[in-house]
Design a protein around this motif. Structure first.
Motif, PDB file in Angstrom:
ATOM      1  N   LEU A   1      19.996  16.295 -20.038  1.00 45.74           N
ATOM      2  CA  LEU A   1      20.834  15.112 -20.263  1.00 45.74           C
ATOM      3  C   LEU A   1      22.018  15.064 -19.300  1.00 45.74           C
ATOM      4  CD1 LEU A   1      21.292  12.607 -22.016  1.00 45.74           C
ATOM      5  CD2 LEU A   1      22.677  14.023 -23.524  1.00 45.74           C
ATOM      6  N   VAL A   2      22.639  16.233 -19.064  1.00 39.74           N
ATOM      7  CA  VAL A   2      23.809  16.255 -18.170  1.00 39.74           C
ATOM      8  C   VAL A   2      23.393  15.837 -16.757  1.00 39.74           C
ATOM      9  CG1 VAL A   2      25.535  17.727 -17.063  1.00 39.74           C
ATOM     10  CG2 VAL A   2      25.086  17.944 -19.513  1.00 39.74           C
ATOM     11  N   ASN A   3      22.266  16.380 -16.288  1.00 34.40           N
ATOM     12  CA  ASN A   3      21.806  16.028 -14.943  1.00 34.40           C
ATOM     13  C   ASN A   3      21.363  14.576 -14.855  1.00 34.40           C
ATOM     14  OD1 ASN A   3      22.237  18.336 -13.289  1.00 34.40           O
ATOM     15  ND2 ASN A   3      20.719  19.393 -14.552  1.00 34.40           N
ATOM     16  N   GLN A   4      20.749  14.085 -15.917  1.00 36.03           N
ATOM     17  CA  GLN A   4      20.385  12.661 -15.966  1.00 36.03           C
ATOM     18  C   GLN A   4      21.630  11.801 -15.836  1.00 36.03           C
ATOM     19  OE1 GLN A   4      18.176  11.130 -19.316  1.00 36.03           O
ATOM     20  NE2 GLN A   4      16.783  12.872 -19.324  1.00 36.03           N
ATOM     21  N   THR A   5      22.661  12.175 -16.594  1.00 36.63           N
ATOM     22  CA  THR A   5      23.893  11.377 -16.604  1.00 36.63           C
ATOM     23  C   THR A   5      24.543  11.376 -15.227  1.00 36.63           C
ATOM     24  OG1 THR A   5      24.165  11.988 -18.913  1.00 36.63           O
ATOM     25  CG2 THR A   5      26.068  11.028 -17.836  1.00 36.63           C
ATOM     26  N   LYS A   6      24.539  12.559 -14.577  1.00 39.67           N
ATOM     27  CA  LYS A   6      25.109  12.637 -13.228  1.00 39.67           C
ATOM     28  C   LYS A   6      24.345  11.732 -12.264  1.00 39.67           C
ATOM     29  CE  LYS A   6      26.873  17.339 -13.521  1.00 39.67           C
ATOM     30  NZ  LYS A   6      26.757  18.706 -12.982  1.00 39.67           N
ATOM     31  N   LEU A   7      23.017  11.824 -12.319  1.00 33.44           N
ATOM     32  CA  LEU A   7      22.178  11.026 -11.412  1.00 33.44           C
ATOM     33  C   LEU A   7      22.383   9.536 -11.635  1.00 33.44           C
ATOM     34  CD1 LEU A   7      19.813  10.706  -9.374  1.00 33.44           C
ATOM     35  CD2 LEU A   7      18.256  10.897 -11.308  1.00 33.44           C
ATOM     36  N   ILE A   8      22.373   9.122 -12.908  1.00 34.29           N
ATOM     37  CA  ILE A   8      22.479   7.695 -13.201  1.00 34.29           C
ATOM     38  C   ILE A   8      23.870   7.175 -12.843  1.00 34.29           C
ATOM     39  CG2 ILE A   8      22.316   5.940 -15.001  1.00 34.29           C
ATOM     40  CD1 ILE A   8      20.334   7.944 -16.397  1.00 34.29           C
ATOM     41  N   THR A   9      24.890   8.008 -13.057  1.00 33.51           N
ATOM     42  CA  THR A   9      26.242   7.579 -12.706  1.00 33.51           C
ATOM     43  C   THR A   9      26.353   7.398 -11.190  1.00 33.51           C
ATOM     44  OG1 THR A   9      27.082   8.785 -14.613  1.00 33.51           O
ATOM     45  CG2 THR A   9      28.697   8.086 -12.992  1.00 33.51           C
ATOM     46  N   ALA A  10      25.811   8.357 -10.434  1.00 33.48           N
ATOM     47  CA  ALA A  10      25.820   8.230  -8.966  1.00 33.48           C
ATOM     48  C   ALA A  10      25.062   6.969  -8.547  1.00 33.48           C
ATOM     49  CB  ALA A  10      25.195   9.467  -8.331  1.00 33.48           C
ATOM     50  N   ALA A  11      23.897   6.736  -9.170  1.00 32.49           N
ATOM     51  CA  ALA A  11      23.092   5.563  -8.845  1.00 32.49           C
ATOM     52  C   ALA A  11      23.859   4.282  -9.149  1.00 32.49           C
ATOM     53  CB  ALA A  11      21.782   5.603  -9.622  1.00 32.49           C
ATOM     54  N   SER A  12      24.592   4.302 -10.250  1.00 33.32           N
ATOM     55  CA  SER A  12      25.366   3.142 -10.665  1.00 33.32           C
ATOM     56  C   SER A  12      26.458   2.816  -9.632  1.00 33.32           C
ATOM     57  CB  SER A  12      25.967   3.426 -12.043  1.00 33.32           C
ATOM     58  OG  SER A  12      26.647   2.325 -12.538  1.00 33.32           O
ATOM     59  N   GLU A  13      27.105   3.860  -9.111  1.00 29.87           N
ATOM     60  CA  GLU A  13      28.127   3.658  -8.074  1.00 29.87           C
ATOM     61  C   GLU A  13      27.505   3.023  -6.822  1.00 29.87           C
ATOM     62  OE1 GLU A  13      31.258   4.191  -8.490  1.00 29.87           O
ATOM     63  OE2 GLU A  13      31.287   5.458 -10.269  1.00 29.87           O
ATOM     64  N   LEU A  14      26.346   3.557  -6.417  1.00 30.49           N
ATOM     65  CA  LEU A  14      25.746   3.118  -5.157  1.00 30.49           C
ATOM     66  C   LEU A  14      25.195   1.695  -5.264  1.00 30.49           C
ATOM     67  CD1 LEU A  14      24.042   6.485  -4.213  1.00 30.49           C
ATOM     68  CD2 LEU A  14      26.080   5.471  -3.186  1.00 30.49           C
ATOM     69  N   VAL A  15      24.664   1.374  -6.448  1.00 32.35           N
ATOM     70  CA  VAL A  15      24.106   0.052  -6.631  1.00 32.35           C
ATOM     71  C   VAL A  15      25.241  -0.987  -6.682  1.00 32.35           C
ATOM     72  CG1 VAL A  15      23.844  -0.413  -9.103  1.00 32.35           C
ATOM     73  CG2 VAL A  15      21.917  -0.702  -7.588  1.00 32.35           C
ATOM     74  N   ARG A  16      26.393  -0.584  -7.215  1.00 31.88           N
ATOM     75  CA  ARG A  16      27.540  -1.493  -7.228  1.00 31.88           C
ATOM     76  C   ARG A  16      28.002  -1.783  -5.800  1.00 31.88           C
ATOM     77  NH1 ARG A  16      30.690   0.926 -10.184  1.00 31.88           N
ATOM     78  NH2 ARG A  16      30.209  -0.230 -12.046  1.00 31.88           N
ATOM     79  N   ASN A  17      28.066  -0.718  -4.984  1.00 31.18           N
ATOM     80  CA  ASN A  17      28.453  -0.907  -3.581  1.00 31.18           C
ATOM     81  C   ASN A  17      27.543  -1.917  -2.904  1.00 31.18           C
ATOM     82  OD1 ASN A  17      30.482   0.907  -3.769  1.00 31.18           O
ATOM     83  ND2 ASN A  17      29.497   2.522  -2.565  1.00 31.18           N
ATOM     84  N   MET A  18      26.236  -1.782  -3.179  1.00 28.96           N
ATOM     85  CA  MET A  18      25.253  -2.648  -2.567  1.00 28.96           C
ATOM     86  C   MET A  18      25.506  -4.111  -2.953  1.00 28.96           C
ATOM     87  SD  MET A  18      21.367  -1.260  -2.484  1.00 28.96           S
ATOM     88  CE  MET A  18      20.815  -2.145  -3.895  1.00 28.96           C
ATOM     89  N   LEU A  19      25.805  -4.338  -4.246  1.00 26.15           N
ATOM     90  CA  LEU A  19      26.054  -5.698  -4.722  1.00 26.15           C
ATOM     91  C   LEU A  19      27.359  -6.247  -4.161  1.00 26.15           C
ATOM     92  CD1 LEU A  19      25.005  -5.377  -8.452  1.00 26.15           C
ATOM     93  CD2 LEU A  19      24.069  -7.009  -6.822  1.00 26.15           C
ATOM     94  N   LYS A  20      28.368  -5.362  -4.103  1.00 26.06           N
ATOM     95  CA  LYS A  20      29.713  -5.811  -3.766  1.00 26.06           C
ATOM     96  C   LYS A  20      29.857  -6.064  -2.267  1.00 26.06           C
ATOM     97  CE  LYS A  20      34.412  -4.186  -4.586  1.00 26.06           C
ATOM     98  NZ  LYS A  20      35.152  -3.047  -5.129  1.00 26.06           N
ATOM     99  N   TYR A  21      29.274  -5.170  -1.462  1.00 26.76           N
ATOM    100  CA  TYR A  21      29.528  -5.262  -0.033  1.00 26.76           C
ATOM    101  C   TYR A  21      28.365  -5.862   0.757  1.00 26.76           C
ATOM    102  CZ  TYR A  21      33.456  -2.241  -1.178  1.00 26.76           C
ATOM    103  OH  TYR A  21      34.599  -1.726  -1.725  1.00 26.76           O
TER     104      TYR A  21
END
Lengths: 137, 138
Positions: A35-55
């Protein structure tokens, strides 16, 4: 490294982020990631996908289950055709942002996952690839 | 448009986030909460995130914003129920949620809010004022 499964998701609207995060969780659960590793991965993915949408007004993500030396992992490749990043070392610094945010997205995502690679060309786009292994190492 | 419900409980506002947050939803929550604090004169805000699986830098910033804005409006904010995996991830991400009070669960969060806004002693003061001031010297 071998690729076991591969699919692609288009991210064009903010609402696409929720099904995308769910898809990453599904894959991570499938390979038995904690669960901890899942959360880390998904949080990182969430940051990167936001960058993609924003920029870059969106882009696509290639989701893969990969295997190396008998260990499974998830590889995500974020591909956009936005303005690109002029100065990557600067963009990777904590607290640097051109968009009035906290500037934690890129450096934070890098800290959260096992492997991180960024390539960018001005006026052509940016590709960020991350890998997180099942046991987080 | 999607919205997260805000409940009024005595002097406090209670928010339980039960869905996966995306940015627009978090921004709506921020503005709804601040206008509710202003409308109701609430002295505290309790945000339960026990059902939230992911808090990224944007969501963390919204939580920080809610706390600072509420404080300016004379209300304290407590975030309760953070999942251990979320806490581990937040710290590695580099987000320490400075200025946001946290508690393990809703019960402890309520206790903390009562302590922070000191409602009990304010009630005591009004009782004392009602009495004949000479009686208190005993």
């Amino acid at each position: 490294m071998i690729s076991l499964t591969k699919d692609t998701m288009q991210i064009v609207r903010e609402q696409d982020v929720v099904p995308f995060r769910n898809r990453v969780r599904e894959l991570a659960t499938k390979i038995g990631m904690s669960l901890v590793n899942q959360t880390k991965l998904i949080t990182a993915a969430s940051e990167l996908v936001r960058n993609m949408l924003k920029y870059a007004d969106g882009g696509k993500v290639v989701l893969e289950v990969v295997s190396k030396n008998g260990q499974a992992g998830i590889r995500l490749m974020f591909v956009d055709e936005g303005a690109g990043i002029e100065n990557i070392p600067q963009a990777m610094q904590d607290g640097f942002s051109t968009g009035r945010s906290l500037g934690l997205g890129l450096p934070g995502a890098k800290r959260l996952v096992n492997e991180f690679d960024i390539k960018s060309k001005v006026n052509e786009g940016t590709t960020v690839t991350i890998i997180h292994w099942k046991n987080g190492r | 448009m999607d919205r997260i419900p805000i409940l009024k409980m005595g002097p406090f506002l209670l928010v339980t986030i039960q869905v996966d947050l995306y940015d627009r939803l978090a921004l709506n929550l921020e503005s709804d909460l601040i206008s509710m604090v202003s409308k109701t004169g609430a002295r505290g805000v309790l945000i339960d995130i026990s059902a939230v699986n992911i808090v990224d830098s944007f969501m963390g910033r919204i939580l920080g914003n809610i706390a600072s804005m509420s404080r300016i409006m004379d209300a304290e904010t407590v975030v309760v129920g953070m999942q251990p995996a979320v806490a581990i991830t937040l710290v590695e991400l580099g987000l320490t949620l400075q200025g946001v009070y946290t508690a393990l669960n809703v019960e402890k969060g309520m206790e903390l809010l009562y302590k922070k806004v000191d409602l009990l002693s304010e009630q005591d003061d009004t009782i004392e004022e009602d009495q004949d001031p000479h009686d208190i010297t005993d």
